[in-house]
Design a protein around this motif. Sequence first.
Motif, mmCIF file in Angstrom:
data_model
loop_
_atom_site.group_PDB
_atom_site.id
_atom_site.type_symbol
_atom_site.label_atom_id
_atom_site.label_comp_id
_atom_site.label_asym_id
_atom_site.label_seq_id
_atom_site.Cartn_x
_atom_site.Cartn_y
_atom_site.Cartn_z
ATOM 1 N N GLN A 278 37.823 65.255 108.873
ATOM 2 C CA GLN A 278 38.963 65.622 109.738
ATOM 3 C C GLN A 278 39.635 64.372 110.333
ATOM 4 O OE1 GLN A 278 35.963 67.769 110.165
ATOM 5 N NE2 GLN A 278 37.074 68.841 108.532
ATOM 6 N N PRO A 279 40.099 63.482 109.498
ATOM 7 C CA PRO A 279 40.742 62.262 110.029
ATOM 8 C C PRO A 279 42.018 62.603 110.783
ATOM 9 C CG PRO A 279 41.256 62.509 107.708
ATOM 10 C CD PRO A 279 40.250 63.582 108.026
ATOM 11 N N ARG A 280 42.306 61.805 111.749
ATOM 12 C CA ARG A 280 43.600 61.925 112.427
ATOM 13 C C ARG A 280 44.619 61.193 111.572
ATOM 14 N NH1 ARG A 280 44.797 60.772 118.831
ATOM 15 N NH2 ARG A 280 47.076 60.985 118.769
ATOM 16 N N LEU A 281 45.603 61.913 111.080
ATOM 17 C CA LEU A 281 46.523 61.354 110.100
ATOM 18 C C LEU A 281 47.588 60.487 110.768
ATOM 19 C CD1 LEU A 281 47.033 64.453 107.770
ATOM 20 C CD2 LEU A 281 45.439 62.535 107.491
ATOM 21 N N TRP A 282 47.950 59.426 110.061
ATOM 22 C CA TRP A 282 49.015 58.508 110.495
ATOM 23 C C TRP A 282 50.355 59.068 110.030
ATOM 24 C CZ3 TRP A 282 53.057 55.836 108.487
ATOM 25 C CH2 TRP A 282 53.562 54.734 109.192
ATOM 26 N N SER A 283 51.341 59.051 110.910
ATOM 27 C CA SER A 283 52.703 59.466 110.570
ATOM 28 C C SER A 283 53.649 58.838 111.581
ATOM 29 C CB SER A 283 52.842 60.992 110.623
ATOM 30 O OG SER A 283 52.775 61.450 111.971
ATOM 31 N N PRO A 284 54.955 58.814 111.305
ATOM 32 C CA PRO A 284 55.899 58.298 112.300
ATOM 33 C C PRO A 284 55.823 59.046 113.630
ATOM 34 C CG PRO A 284 56.950 58.331 110.167
ATOM 35 C CD PRO A 284 55.624 59.020 109.999
ATOM 36 N N GLU A 285 55.473 60.339 113.590
ATOM 37 C CA GLU A 285 55.371 61.105 114.827
ATOM 38 C C GLU A 285 54.055 60.821 115.566
ATOM 39 O OE1 GLU A 285 58.401 62.369 112.395
ATOM 40 O OE2 GLU A 285 56.279 62.426 111.800
ATOM 41 N N ASP A 286 53.041 60.408 114.834
ATOM 42 C CA ASP A 286 51.733 60.112 115.419
ATOM 43 C C ASP A 286 51.098 58.954 114.649
ATOM 44 O OD1 ASP A 286 49.352 60.150 116.815
ATOM 45 O OD2 ASP A 286 48.512 61.839 115.687
ATOM 46 N N PRO A 287 51.519 57.717 114.955
ATOM 47 C CA PRO A 287 51.018 56.559 114.194
ATOM 48 C C PRO A 287 49.618 56.135 114.635
ATOM 49 C CG PRO A 287 52.595 55.845 115.845
ATOM 50 C CD PRO A 287 52.569 57.346 115.919
ATOM 51 N N PHE A 288 48.656 57.010 114.375
ATOM 52 C CA PHE A 288 47.289 56.751 114.826
ATOM 53 C C PHE A 288 46.624 55.727 113.907
ATOM 54 C CE2 PHE A 288 42.746 57.431 115.210
ATOM 55 C CZ PHE A 288 42.574 57.601 116.578
ATOM 56 N N LEU A 289 46.073 54.690 114.512
ATOM 57 C CA LEU A 289 45.413 53.628 113.757
ATOM 58 C C LEU A 289 43.944 53.533 114.120
ATOM 59 C CD1 LEU A 289 48.073 50.756 114.008
ATOM 60 C CD2 LEU A 289 47.571 52.177 112.005
ATOM 61 N N TYR A 290 43.116 53.520 113.100
ATOM 62 C CA TYR A 290 41.717 53.140 113.247
ATOM 63 C C TYR A 290 41.623 51.621 113.086
ATOM 64 C CZ TYR A 290 40.634 58.111 112.395
ATOM 65 O OH TYR A 290 40.547 59.482 112.451
ATOM 66 N N THR A 291 40.471 51.066 113.435
ATOM 67 C CA THR A 291 40.225 49.631 113.266
ATOM 68 C C THR A 291 39.024 49.428 112.350
ATOM 69 O OG1 THR A 291 41.101 49.101 115.454
ATOM 70 C CG2 THR A 291 39.700 47.452 114.403
ATOM 71 N N LEU A 292 39.230 48.639 111.320
ATOM 72 C CA LEU A 292 38.160 48.325 110.368
ATOM 73 C C LEU A 292 37.753 46.866 110.556
ATOM 74 C CD1 LEU A 292 36.698 49.785 107.951
ATOM 75 C CD2 LEU A 292 38.203 48.442 106.473
ATOM 76 N N SER A 293 36.469 46.661 110.845
ATOM 77 C CA SER A 293 35.919 45.310 110.982
ATOM 78 C C SER A 293 35.039 45.023 109.779
ATOM 79 C CB SER A 293 35.104 45.182 112.270
ATOM 80 O OG SER A 293 35.921 45.406 113.398
ATOM 81 N N PHE A 325 60.797 62.606 99.031
ATOM 82 C CA PHE A 325 59.561 61.997 99.524
ATOM 83 C C PHE A 325 58.757 63.045 100.282
ATOM 84 C CE2 PHE A 325 57.293 59.616 102.916
ATOM 85 C CZ PHE A 325 56.530 58.769 102.120
ATOM 86 N N HIS A 326 57.419 62.960 100.129
ATOM 87 C CA HIS A 326 56.518 63.870 100.839
ATOM 88 C C HIS A 326 55.483 63.031 101.573
ATOM 89 C CE1 HIS A 326 57.663 67.661 98.621
ATOM 90 N NE2 HIS A 326 58.257 66.714 97.901
ATOM 91 N N LEU A 327 55.234 63.365 102.818
ATOM 92 C CA LEU A 327 54.240 62.674 103.625
ATOM 93 C C LEU A 327 53.225 63.686 104.135
ATOM 94 C CD1 LEU A 327 53.295 60.038 105.045
ATOM 95 C CD2 LEU A 327 54.696 60.732 107.009
ATOM 96 N N ASN A 328 51.976 63.382 103.883
ATOM 97 C CA ASN A 328 50.885 64.257 104.316
ATOM 98 C C ASN A 328 51.112 65.697 103.879
ATOM 99 O OD1 ASN A 328 49.652 62.035 105.518
ATOM 100 N ND2 ASN A 328 50.651 62.396 107.485
ATOM 101 N N GLY A 329 51.639 65.857 102.660
ATOM 102 C CA GLY A 329 51.782 67.164 102.052
ATOM 103 C C GLY A 329 53.051 67.917 102.388
ATOM 104 N N LYS A 330 53.972 67.289 103.144
ATOM 105 C CA LYS A 330 55.198 67.977 103.540
ATOM 106 C C LYS A 330 56.424 67.157 103.152
ATOM 107 C CE LYS A 330 52.944 70.094 107.568
ATOM 108 N NZ LYS A 330 52.944 70.206 109.051
ATOM 109 N N PRO A 331 57.533 67.836 102.763
ATOM 110 C CA PRO A 331 58.774 67.088 102.496
ATOM 111 C C PRO A 331 59.187 66.292 103.727
ATOM 112 C CG PRO A 331 58.967 69.366 101.768
ATOM 113 C CD PRO A 331 57.690 69.283 102.565
ATOM 114 N N TYR A 332 59.611 65.048 103.496
ATOM 115 C CA TYR A 332 59.877 64.155 104.620
ATOM 116 C C TYR A 332 61.034 63.234 104.253
ATOM 117 C CZ TYR A 332 58.539 61.565 108.836
ATOM 118 O OH TYR A 332 58.516 61.014 110.079
#
Length: 910
Positions: A278-293, A325-332
Motif C-alpha cells: 500500500q505505497p503512498r503514490l507520488w503525483s502532482p496533487e500529492d508529491p509524497f517522497l520516501y528516502t532511500l539510503s 498520458f496516464h498517471l497512476n492508472g488514470k488519464p492525466y
Amino acid sequence: MRTKADLISDVSILKRKIRAGLFSGVFLLAGSGFAQAQSPARTVISINDHWQFHKGRSSEDTLQDKWQMVQVPHTWNALDVMDDAPGYYRGVGWYKKRIAVNPSFRDRDVALYFEGAGQEAEVFINGKKAGSHKGGYTGFFIPATAYLQFDGKDNINEILVKVDNSYNENLPPLSADFTFYGGLYRDVYLVAADAVHFSFDAKGSQSVFITTPLVSAGKATIEVKGDVSNKSSALRKLSIVTVLKDKKGNQVSLQQAKLTVEPGKDASFRQQMPAVRQPRLWSPEDPFLYTLSISITDAATGEKLDELTQPVGFRWFSFDGATGFHLNGKPYKLVGASRHQDYKGLGNAVPDELARKDMQHLKKMGGNFLRVAHYPQDPSILAACDELGILTSVEIPLVNEITESEEFYRNSLDMQMEMIRQNFNHPSVVMWCHMNEILLQGRYNNDKPRQQVYLKSIEKLAQKMDSIARKTDPYRGTMIAHHGDFEKYRQAGLTAITDVVGWNLYSGWYGGKMEDFPSFLERHHRELPNKVLVVSEYGADADPRIRSFKPIKFDKSVEYTTRFHQYYIYEMLKRPFVAGAMIWNLADFNSETRGETMPHMNNKGLLTADRIAKDPYYLYQAVLTKEPFIKITSSSWIERTGIADSSTGLCVQPLQVTSNLDSVELLLNGKIIGKNAVVESLTAWSVPFADGKNKILTKGYKEGKWYSDEMDINFTMIPYSLKDERYPFRQLNVLLGADRYYIDQNRKQVWIPDQPYRAGAWGSLGGKVFKLTGNTRLPYGSDRAIAATDDDPLYQTQQTGIEQYKLDVPQGTYELTLHFAELQGGAVKGLVYNLENSARTEDSTSRIFTVLINDQPVLENFDIAKQYGVATAVSKKARIDVKDEKGITLVFKAIKGEPVLNALQVVKMD
C-alpha cells in the motif's frame, strides 16, 4: 537608454540581497541535487567563493589587475548579450582559486565536481592537467587526489580552469534561439570520500540508479544498481545496506548484500528491495517522497565507508495514442511550460534559490509539467520538481542542425548518457528527449541527393539515441520535438522513432492563423494514430510594455498573446489524444541575435525575465487551478491614458478579467458596471475611466463565499479638445504608424496611437503607415533592433510621406520632441527560428527632408541614414512659444524621397 552601469548596478543589488540572506537557503548544500550525497562518510564542500577570473586566450598574465574577483556561479556574458553591439564574447575565460586541503584527506579519494561549465572545460591542479569535459549543460567529476598537496605549507593548492564557449562544429548546440553563455555558471564542489566509495562516475552521476519496476496501489518494488570503487591496495569485503524510510523516518523496507572488490578495481551490485505494501503514490496533487539510503560498510568491522541518499516516488505512467498520458492508472493531461535557465542581470549564473522559485511559479500557476528545454539544467530544478510534484521531460541541446562527423555523434551520445545517468533517480522525469526542431536549419537545399544523405544521417543518429535511451532506461518514454512541417519530419523517418511525437506549433504567430492549429492536431491523430502527441511548444511574444485594444498577429501586445493562449489551451483540453501542452516559455529569456521590440530577448514568457507575471500567466491560473480564482489580467498596467469623450468627459476603455467562476461583477469607484458570464476563463467590460485615480473591484460568488480582486488605475485624461478647461492640457505622447500603446515604465508615461488630425485636437495629415514590402508577418513597422535606445517600440513604427502634424494647443510654452529612425536599408540577419524571415539586404531609401514648426525651420536637409545610420534612434527637441490661437503646426517638406515621423511628444512647460 540603459547603460552598462545600470545593468551592473542591478546585478550588484541582486548579489547583495543574496549575500544578505534575502533569498533564504541559497548556499545551503542540501539545496543542490548533487549535495544530497553529503554524509559523515563523504565530505562535500562548496568552493564557490573567491575565484579570480580573467577573460582571454592566455592565462599567463602576471599582472594582478588582469584578474577580477568573482563568485561562482559566474558567466562572462551577463552584460554583453544586452548591449547594442552585435554578438557577444565567445571564447576563453580562466578561473583560478587557491584552496587549503585538510591533511586528513590524504588517505581519501578526492575529486572536484562541476555542475556545469559553458561549454568546454580543462582543469589544472597545481599546474598539471587533471581532466577535461565537453558540453555546457551537464556535471562532471575531475579526479584530484594525485595532484593535490596535503601537508604543511604545501597544502595550499591552485585550481585553474580554462572554459571556452567558442563555436565548435563538433559540439552541440550549433545554433539556436538562445544564448550560449560561457563560464563556471553552476556550483563547484570538493568531494572527499573513503578509499572505498560509490564511484565518481565518468558520466558525472552518483553511480547509484534506482528503478521502481512494479508499482500499483497495492504494492511497489524497488531495484537498486550501483558501482563501487576500491582505491585502496587491499581486497575489500563489503556490505551494501539499503534502507527505505517514509517522511516520518519509519523504516519501510531493508535489503543487504555482500560485495567483494579487488584492489584498484570497480565492482557493480544489484539489489531487489522487499516490496512496499500500500505505497503512498507520488503525483502532482500529492508529491509524497520516501528516502532511500544506500551505504557501504566494511563487512569485518561494520565501519560505514560511504553513503548516498536519494528521494523515491512511487508512481506508474503510460502513453496512449488515443487517450494521451496516464498517471497512476488514470488519464492525466500534462499542462505546463518549458524553461530556459537565465535570469535578468545574471545571465545563466543563477543561484539555486532563484531556480527553485521558478518551479514555485509554475506550481502556483497550476502547471503539472516542465519541459526542461533545450538542455539539462541545474540539479536544483529537478529536485524542486520532485518535491513540488511537477512531471518533467529532459533533453540534450541537439537543436536545429547537426554536423556529419564522428566527433559530433560521439559528443551527442556522451551528452545523452550524461543527461540520463545524472537525472535517472528523479521520480518527476517521465521522458528523455533527443532533439529539437532538427530539420529547421535546412542544408543542401539546392542539392537534393546530398540533402537526402544529410537527412539519413540525422535519422541514424536519432535511432541510435533512442536505442540507447530505451536500453539505459526502459521505464521512461522518449520524444523528439519537431517544428510544424508535418510532411518533412514524416518523410525523414523521425516521427516513427520515439514513443512521443512533439510538435512546436505557432499558427497565428510566425505564420498562418490560429484556426490552423486544431487542423494540425487532427491531421496528426488521423495520419499517426498510434503515436502519442504532445504540443511541445506554443506561444506568442508579449512585450509587457505594449498594449492594444485592437490586437493583431505579431503586434507584440499582451492582449493578442492572451487571446492566443486562451484559444490554444482550450483546443488542446477538448482533445483527449493531446497528451501534453508545453507553453513556450515559463519566463522571458535571452537570445542575443534577436531584434524585435525588446532586443536580445524572447518575450514569449508567461513571466518577465525578472519573474513578474504577465496576463497569460493569470489566464492559466484560472484554467488550471482547482480553487476559486479571479484576477484583473492587466494588473500591472496601473498608468493609463486616453482621449475624453466630448460629452461625458470620460474615456471608455476595455478591461479584462480572468476567472474560473461562472460569472463575475465589476465595480468602478464603488459603482456597479455590470455582471458578466465567464467564457473560457475570460470576460471583459467597457469601463468609463475618469481623470485621476480609478478604483477597480471585481468579485464573484461560489458556494457561499465571495472572491475578489482589485487595483487602482491612475488615468491621465487627454482632452477631446486641447483647449477644454475641464482637463488643462499637460502632455501628449504619440506613436505614429502603430495601433498600440507603449508604456514607458521608467518614466511612468504612456504613448498612444496616432490619429488623423481633428480640428481642436491633434493628429497627422498625409502619408501612410510604414509596412515592410513583401513581409506578410508584420502588420506594420519593423522588428529590427534600434540602436541607442531601450525604447525600441517608439522607433520601430512610423508614418511615411507625412505632410503635416497639427496640435491645437492653447497659448503657452511647449517642449516638442520629435523621434526618428531610418527603418530601411542595410543587411538584415536572418533568424533561424522565424520561418518567414530569411536573411536579406533591404533597399536603401534615400530621404532628405526639412521640418518647419510654425513656419520656422528646425531641421533642414535632414538625412537620417547619412547622419546617424540605419535603425538608430534620433531625437530632436524644440521649444515653442504659442502666443495666438493657431497652436503648433509641423510641416514636412520633401527634398528627396518621403519624410517620416516615428513618434512625437509635446509637454506644456508653463
